[in-house]
Each structure stands twice: as C-alpha cells, then as structure tokens.
Design a protein around this motif. Structure first.
Motif, PDB file in Angstrom:
ATOM      1  N   GLN A   1       0.904  -1.173  -0.170  1.00 52.36           N
ATOM      2  CA  GLN A   1       0.123  -0.113   0.067  1.00 52.36           C
ATOM      3  C   GLN A   1       0.907   1.220   0.019  1.00 52.36           C
ATOM      4  O   GLN A   1       1.970   1.460   0.646  1.00 52.36           O
ATOM      5  CB  GLN A   1      -0.957   0.034   1.416  1.00 52.36           C
ATOM      6  N   LYS A   2       0.676   2.119  -0.686  1.00 48.91           N
ATOM      7  CA  LYS A   2       1.395   3.595  -0.687  1.00 48.91           C
ATOM      8  C   LYS A   2       0.780   4.430   0.545  1.00 48.91           C
ATOM      9  O   LYS A   2      -0.356   4.603   0.638  1.00 48.91           O
ATOM     10  CB  LYS A   2       1.101   4.319  -2.197  1.00 48.91           C
ATOM     11  N   THR A   3       1.600   4.948   1.196  1.00 42.02           N
ATOM     12  CA  THR A   3       1.290   5.694   2.127  1.00 42.02           C
ATOM     13  C   THR A   3       1.914   6.937   2.152  1.00 42.02           C
ATOM     14  O   THR A   3       3.123   7.219   1.327  1.00 42.02           O
ATOM     15  CB  THR A   3       1.846   5.097   3.623  1.00 42.02           C
ATOM     16  N   THR A   4       1.371   8.033   2.493  1.00 43.43           N
ATOM     17  CA  THR A   4       2.076   9.517   2.643  1.00 43.43           C
ATOM     18  C   THR A   4       2.115   9.875   3.954  1.00 43.43           C
ATOM     19  O   THR A   4       1.230   9.767   4.992  1.00 43.43           O
ATOM     20  CB  THR A   4       1.076  10.447   2.062  1.00 43.43           C
ATOM     21  N   THR A   5       3.183  10.644   4.202  1.00 44.59           N
ATOM     22  CA  THR A   5       3.351  10.988   5.614  1.00 44.59           C
ATOM     23  C   THR A   5       3.641  12.549   5.576  1.00 44.59           C
ATOM     24  O   THR A   5       4.000  12.893   4.506  1.00 44.59           O
ATOM     25  CB  THR A   5       4.654  10.405   6.444  1.00 44.59           C
ATOM     26  N   LEU A   6       3.300  13.421   6.509  1.00 42.34           N
ATOM     27  CA  LEU A   6       3.687  14.889   6.559  1.00 42.34           C
ATOM     28  C   LEU A   6       4.855  14.940   7.464  1.00 42.34           C
ATOM     29  O   LEU A   6       4.970  14.394   8.301  1.00 42.34           O
ATOM     30  CB  LEU A   6       2.354  15.398   7.223  1.00 42.34           C
ATOM     31  N   THR A   7       5.781  15.907   6.744  1.00 49.09           N
ATOM     32  CA  THR A   7       6.910  16.103   7.503  1.00 49.09           C
ATOM     33  C   THR A   7       6.946  17.505   7.970  1.00 49.09           C
ATOM     34  O   THR A   7       6.683  18.669   7.154  1.00 49.09           O
ATOM     35  CB  THR A   7       8.295  15.838   6.496  1.00 49.09           C
ATOM     36  N   SER A   8       7.467  17.946   9.187  1.00 41.50           N
ATOM     37  CA  SER A   8       7.266  19.273   9.595  1.00 41.50           C
ATOM     38  C   SER A   8       8.516  19.881   9.182  1.00 41.50           C
ATOM     39  O   SER A   8       9.535  19.524   9.259  1.00 41.50           O
ATOM     40  CB  SER A   8       7.253  19.191  11.289  1.00 41.50           C
ATOM     41  N   LEU A   9       8.273  21.256   8.650  1.00 42.25           N
ATOM     42  CA  LEU A   9       9.478  21.981   8.274  1.00 42.25           C
ATOM     43  C   LEU A   9       9.737  23.042   9.261  1.00 42.25           C
ATOM     44  O   LEU A   9      10.657  23.786   9.152  1.00 42.25           O
ATOM     45  CB  LEU A   9       9.032  22.901   6.880  1.00 42.25           C
ATOM     46  N   GLN A  10       9.223  22.800  10.401  1.00 45.82           N
ATOM     47  CA  GLN A  10       9.352  23.992  11.254  1.00 45.82           C
ATOM     48  C   GLN A  10      10.737  24.131  11.755  1.00 45.82           C
ATOM     49  O   GLN A  10      11.507  25.025  11.622  1.00 45.82           O
ATOM     50  CB  GLN A  10       8.394  23.729  12.503  1.00 45.82           C
ATOM     51  N   LEU A  11      11.618  23.038  11.954  1.00 45.84           N
ATOM     52  CA  LEU A  11      13.181  22.814  12.542  1.00 45.84           C
ATOM     53  C   LEU A  11      13.876  23.587  11.212  1.00 45.84           C
ATOM     54  O   LEU A  11      14.860  24.301  11.732  1.00 45.84           O
ATOM     55  CB  LEU A  11      13.224  21.597  12.820  1.00 45.84           C
ATOM     56  N   TYR A  12      13.685  23.164  10.181  1.00 48.99           N
ATOM     57  CA  TYR A  12      14.256  23.634   8.791  1.00 48.99           C
ATOM     58  C   TYR A  12      14.102  25.098   8.714  1.00 48.99           C
ATOM     59  O   TYR A  12      15.159  25.752   8.408  1.00 48.99           O
ATOM     60  CB  TYR A  12      14.149  22.762   7.575  1.00 48.99           C
ATOM     61  N   LEU A  13      13.170  25.698   8.841  1.00 48.35           N
ATOM     62  CA  LEU A  13      12.841  27.086   8.775  1.00 48.35           C
ATOM     63  C   LEU A  13      13.453  27.734   9.887  1.00 48.35           C
ATOM     64  O   LEU A  13      13.952  28.699   9.533  1.00 48.35           O
ATOM     65  CB  LEU A  13      11.196  27.296   8.633  1.00 48.35           C
ATOM     66  N   ILE A  14      13.295  27.309  11.053  1.00 47.36           N
ATOM     67  CA  ILE A  14      14.026  28.040  12.161  1.00 47.36           C
ATOM     68  C   ILE A  14      15.489  28.074  11.941  1.00 47.36           C
ATOM     69  O   ILE A  14      16.272  29.218  11.937  1.00 47.36           O
ATOM     70  CB  ILE A  14      13.722  27.282  13.613  1.00 47.36           C
ATOM     71  N   ILE A  15      16.216  26.965  11.428  1.00 45.97           N
ATOM     72  CA  ILE A  15      17.770  26.777  11.265  1.00 45.97           C
ATOM     73  C   ILE A  15      17.934  27.875  10.226  1.00 45.97           C
ATOM     74  O   ILE A  15      18.937  28.649  10.226  1.00 45.97           O
ATOM     75  CB  ILE A  15      18.360  25.567  10.823  1.00 45.97           C
ATOM     76  N   ILE A  16      17.282  27.884   9.130  1.00 47.30           N
ATOM     77  CA  ILE A  16      17.534  28.939   7.963  1.00 47.30           C
ATOM     78  C   ILE A  16      17.278  30.301   8.504  1.00 47.30           C
ATOM     79  O   ILE A  16      18.053  31.226   8.113  1.00 47.30           O
ATOM     80  CB  ILE A  16      16.642  28.779   6.823  1.00 47.30           C
ATOM     81  N   ALA A  17      16.408  30.637   9.320  1.00 45.77           N
ATOM     82  CA  ALA A  17      16.043  31.976   9.891  1.00 45.77           C
ATOM     83  C   ALA A  17      17.268  32.312  10.450  1.00 45.77           C
ATOM     84  O   ALA A  17      17.764  33.607  10.652  1.00 45.77           O
ATOM     85  CB  ALA A  17      14.677  31.927  10.823  1.00 45.77           C
ATOM     86  N   MET A  18      17.658  31.429  11.421  1.00 42.00           N
ATOM     87  CA  MET A  18      18.912  31.691  12.242  1.00 42.00           C
ATOM     88  C   MET A  18      20.245  31.971  11.330  1.00 42.00           C
ATOM     89  O   MET A  18      20.907  33.039  11.955  1.00 42.00           O
ATOM     90  CB  MET A  18      19.013  30.495  13.432  1.00 42.00           C
ATOM     91  N   LEU A  19      20.340  31.251  10.592  1.00 44.01           N
ATOM     92  CA  LEU A  19      21.369  31.619   9.580  1.00 44.01           C
ATOM     93  C   LEU A  19      21.253  32.930   8.995  1.00 44.01           C
ATOM     94  O   LEU A  19      22.461  33.607   8.776  1.00 44.01           O
ATOM     95  CB  LEU A  19      21.574  30.477   8.431  1.00 44.01           C
ATOM     96  N   ILE A  20      20.171  33.174   8.461  1.00 42.17           N
ATOM     97  CA  ILE A  20      20.192  34.441   7.915  1.00 42.17           C
ATOM     98  C   ILE A  20      20.499  35.727   8.743  1.00 42.17           C
ATOM     99  O   ILE A  20      20.872  36.733   8.690  1.00 42.17           O
ATOM    100  CB  ILE A  20      18.713  34.477   7.048  1.00 42.17           C
ATOM    101  N   LEU A  21      19.839  35.501   9.857  1.00 38.91           N
ATOM    102  CA  LEU A  21      19.912  36.595  11.153  1.00 38.91           C
ATOM    103  C   LEU A  21      21.528  36.695  11.435  1.00 38.91           C
ATOM    104  O   LEU A  21      22.074  37.900  11.564  1.00 38.91           O
ATOM    105  CB  LEU A  21      19.292  36.076  12.301  1.00 38.91           C
ATOM    106  N   LEU A  22      22.358  35.539  11.494  1.00 39.56           N
ATOM    107  CA  LEU A  22      23.823  35.625  11.669  1.00 39.56           C
ATOM    108  C   LEU A  22      24.410  36.406  10.725  1.00 39.56           C
ATOM    109  O   LEU A  22      25.448  37.100  10.912  1.00 39.56           O
ATOM    110  CB  LEU A  22      24.161  34.341  12.025  1.00 39.56           C
ATOM    111  N   ILE A  23      23.986  35.947   9.353  1.00 35.76           N
ATOM    112  CA  ILE A  23      24.884  36.440   8.217  1.00 35.76           C
ATOM    113  C   ILE A  23      24.406  37.995   8.292  1.00 35.76           C
ATOM    114  O   ILE A  23      25.367  38.949   7.930  1.00 35.76           O
ATOM    115  CB  ILE A  23      24.156  35.848   6.869  1.00 35.76           C
TER     116      ILE A  23
END
Length: 107
Positions: free
Chosen positions: A76-98
C-alpha cells in the motif's frame, strides 16, 4: 580416540563445555550459546506455521511463509507529513547571523 558427549541445553545463556575424562584429563570444547528461552526453541513439527496462520487470520493479515513471497506482494502506498518548522528556524537563524555579520563588517 574420538570422544562424543551430548546434552540438551534448555536455559538461555553462554556455556563453556568441559568433558572430564577421568585419569586422562579434561577436554575443553568450543563455547556454545543458547540465545533464546526454551519456549522459543525451534521444533521439528510445523507448529510455527500453524501459529502464524492463526495470527494472520485473527488480525486480518496474510501469512507469508515463503521468503520469496515477501517482495512479490502488493504494498500500500502511504503518505506522511513532515514538519518543516525545524528547517525554517535553522534557515532563519543563519540569515540572522549573516545579516549581523554583514552589518558589523561593512558598517
């Protein structure tokens, strides 16, 4: 001289067999391991297949006895949802530091 000794190990554990030959000394045999308790020991009858079929019937599943049939059944094909929250926080922190680093270097 060939020496043969036979015993049944029913308790799980590691064993270091030693055969006492009386006046001729002792013989150390290779280590033996029983990794499972006696109720899980392999049996010579097909009781395991019967139990698997019973479990499959009770759970509305399939009994796949042959290993080759595991990969040929439809899945059976299954789909799952993945939270992007952690990735977006890391990107925001990197942009802030830059941005902070850019302001300190160029101002």
């Amino acid at each position: 001289t060939i020496v043969t000794a036979k015993t049944t190990l029913t308790t799980p554990g590691h064993y270091l067999p030693i055969v006492n030959l009386g006046n001729d000394g002792m013989i150390k045999a290779p280590a033996v391991s029983v990794p499972y308790s006696s109720e899980f020991m392999p049996t010579e009858d097909n009781n395991g297949k019967k139990i698997l079929k019973t479990i499959a019937n009770l759970t509305n599943g399939k009994s796949l006895i042959e290993a080759s049939s595991i990969f040929t059944t439809e899945t059976q094909k299954t789909t799952t949802l993945t939270s992007l929250q952690l990735y977006l926080i890391i990107i925001a922190m990197l942009i802030l530091l830059i941005e902070i680093g850019k302001k300190r270097v160029f101002n």
